[in-house]
Design a protein around this motif. Structure first.
Motif, mmCIF file in Angstrom:
data_model
loop_
_atom_site.group_PDB
_atom_site.id
_atom_site.type_symbol
_atom_site.label_atom_id
_atom_site.label_comp_id
_atom_site.label_asym_id
_atom_site.label_seq_id
_atom_site.Cartn_x
_atom_site.Cartn_y
_atom_site.Cartn_z
ATOM 1 N N LEU A 137 34.350 36.218 46.863
ATOM 2 C CA LEU A 137 34.673 34.982 46.146
ATOM 3 C C LEU A 137 34.784 35.230 44.643
ATOM 4 N N ALA A 138 33.925 36.068 44.101
ATOM 5 C CA ALA A 138 33.940 36.359 42.666
ATOM 6 C C ALA A 138 35.177 37.154 42.260
ATOM 7 N N ARG A 139 35.846 37.765 43.218
ATOM 8 C CA ARG A 139 37.010 38.598 42.907
ATOM 9 C C ARG A 139 38.328 38.010 43.398
ATOM 10 N N THR A 140 38.280 36.810 43.936
ATOM 11 C CA THR A 140 39.477 36.169 44.473
ATOM 12 C C THR A 140 39.916 35.047 43.546
ATOM 13 N N HIS A 141 41.202 35.032 43.254
ATOM 14 C CA HIS A 141 41.781 34.028 42.369
ATOM 15 C C HIS A 141 42.878 33.286 43.125
ATOM 16 N N ALA A 142 42.783 31.978 43.146
ATOM 17 C CA ALA A 142 43.783 31.160 43.853
ATOM 18 C C ALA A 142 44.842 30.700 42.869
ATOM 19 N N GLY A 143 46.034 30.560 43.379
ATOM 20 C CA GLY A 143 47.128 30.057 42.561
ATOM 21 C C GLY A 143 48.417 30.076 43.346
ATOM 22 N N ASN A 144 49.279 29.106 43.090
ATOM 23 C CA ASN A 144 50.580 29.013 43.751
ATOM 24 C C ASN A 144 50.460 29.008 45.273
ATOM 25 N N GLY A 145 49.425 28.380 45.788
ATOM 26 C CA GLY A 145 49.275 28.263 47.229
ATOM 27 C C GLY A 145 48.813 29.523 47.930
ATOM 28 N N SER A 146 48.473 30.568 47.179
ATOM 29 C CA SER A 146 47.977 31.792 47.801
ATOM 30 C C SER A 146 46.803 32.313 46.980
ATOM 31 N N SER A 147 46.142 33.301 47.511
ATOM 32 C CA SER A 147 45.033 33.897 46.773
ATOM 33 C C SER A 147 45.268 35.391 46.644
ATOM 34 N N ARG A 148 44.751 35.951 45.567
ATOM 35 C CA ARG A 148 44.832 37.393 45.368
ATOM 36 C C ARG A 148 43.445 37.885 44.993
ATOM 37 N N CYS A 149 43.214 39.125 45.233
ATOM 38 C CA CYS A 149 41.890 39.700 45.027
ATOM 39 C C CYS A 149 42.014 40.929 44.145
ATOM 40 N N GLU A 150 41.071 41.090 43.247
ATOM 41 C CA GLU A 150 41.049 42.264 42.384
ATOM 42 C C GLU A 150 39.760 43.025 42.604
ATOM 43 N N LEU A 151 39.871 44.220 43.188
ATOM 44 C CA LEU A 151 38.714 45.097 43.357
ATOM 45 C C LEU A 151 38.780 46.181 42.296
ATOM 46 N N ARG A 152 37.779 46.227 41.437
ATOM 47 C CA ARG A 152 37.743 47.269 40.406
ATOM 48 C C ARG A 152 36.916 48.470 40.845
ATOM 49 N N SER A 153 36.141 48.281 41.875
ATOM 50 C CA SER A 153 35.357 49.367 42.444
ATOM 51 C C SER A 153 35.357 49.189 43.961
ATOM 52 N N PRO A 154 35.066 50.255 44.695
ATOM 53 C CA PRO A 154 35.097 50.163 46.156
ATOM 54 C C PRO A 154 34.036 49.212 46.695
ATOM 55 N N PHE A 155 34.342 48.606 47.823
ATOM 56 C CA PHE A 155 33.363 47.846 48.586
ATOM 57 C C PHE A 155 33.365 48.441 49.977
ATOM 58 N N ARG A 156 32.333 49.211 50.283
ATOM 59 C CA ARG A 156 32.248 49.886 51.579
ATOM 60 C C ARG A 156 30.842 49.673 52.131
ATOM 61 N N LEU A 157 30.771 48.927 53.211
ATOM 62 C CA LEU A 157 29.491 48.566 53.792
ATOM 63 C C LEU A 157 29.433 49.040 55.243
ATOM 64 N N ILE A 158 28.347 49.716 55.590
ATOM 65 C CA ILE A 158 28.072 50.072 56.975
ATOM 66 C C ILE A 158 26.883 49.225 57.399
ATOM 67 N N ALA A 159 27.091 48.372 58.368
ATOM 68 C CA ALA A 159 26.029 47.501 58.856
ATOM 69 C C ALA A 159 25.640 47.949 60.256
ATOM 70 N N GLU A 160 24.430 48.412 60.397
ATOM 71 C CA GLU A 160 23.952 48.846 61.704
ATOM 72 C C GLU A 160 23.374 47.641 62.439
ATOM 73 N N HIS A 161 23.839 47.446 63.642
ATOM 74 C CA HIS A 161 23.398 46.310 64.455
ATOM 75 C C HIS A 161 22.798 46.861 65.732
#
Length: 137
Positions: A73-97
């Motif tokens: 949410l902090a990296r998503t910007h809405a406009g013109n009926g769509s949203s775009r996202c800006e990642l300045r660093s990787p987001f890589r999560l391993i979730a063990e279930h």
């Protein structure tokens, strides 16, 4: 060193391909199915590759999913009926279930195809991948 946009020729020798800029892996496994071995591999990736390991318990799934949603949410910007996202660093999560009978519905609610997290992650080019390991009895 971040590998968000690193050319393949400059990758460390332990990597074969460029890691994705954004990915969530949910590893669901049964008892006695290499959980400790995989956890040690995931920890090594946590130390080497900008991956973050969240492991073992189902009890915090909702908290981890909500924190991940806040990240997107902090990296998503809405406009013109769509949203775009800006990642300045990787987001890589391993979730063990770790397998539980009651945990499957919770897992789908937090990470599944219709989950709010997946809807927020998609504009960021982030995939959520489920992995299940099986073994012969």
């Amino acid at each position: 060193k971040s590998t968000l946009m690193t050319p393949l020729a400059e990758l460390p020798p332990y990597l074969v391909t460029t890691p994705p800029a954004c990915s969530i892996i949910v590893d669901r496994h049964t008892h006695k199915n290499a959980g400790s071995t995989m956890r040690s591999i995931y920890r090594a990736n946590d130390r080497l590759d900008d991956w973050v390991l969240w492991g073992y318990t189902c009890g915090q799934q909702e908290q981890v999913a909500k924190r991940s949603m806040a990240f997107f949410l902090a990296r998503t910007h809405a406009g013109n009926g769509s949203s775009r996202c800006e990642l300045r660093s990787p987001f890589r999560l391993i979730a063990e279930h770790h397998y539980t009978r009651s945990g499957f519905e919770l897992m789908l609610a937090n990470w599944g195809p219709t989950s709010p997290l997946r809807l927020l992650a998609r504009p960021c080019g982030c995939r959520i991948v489920f992995v299940t390991r099986l073994r012969e009895p």
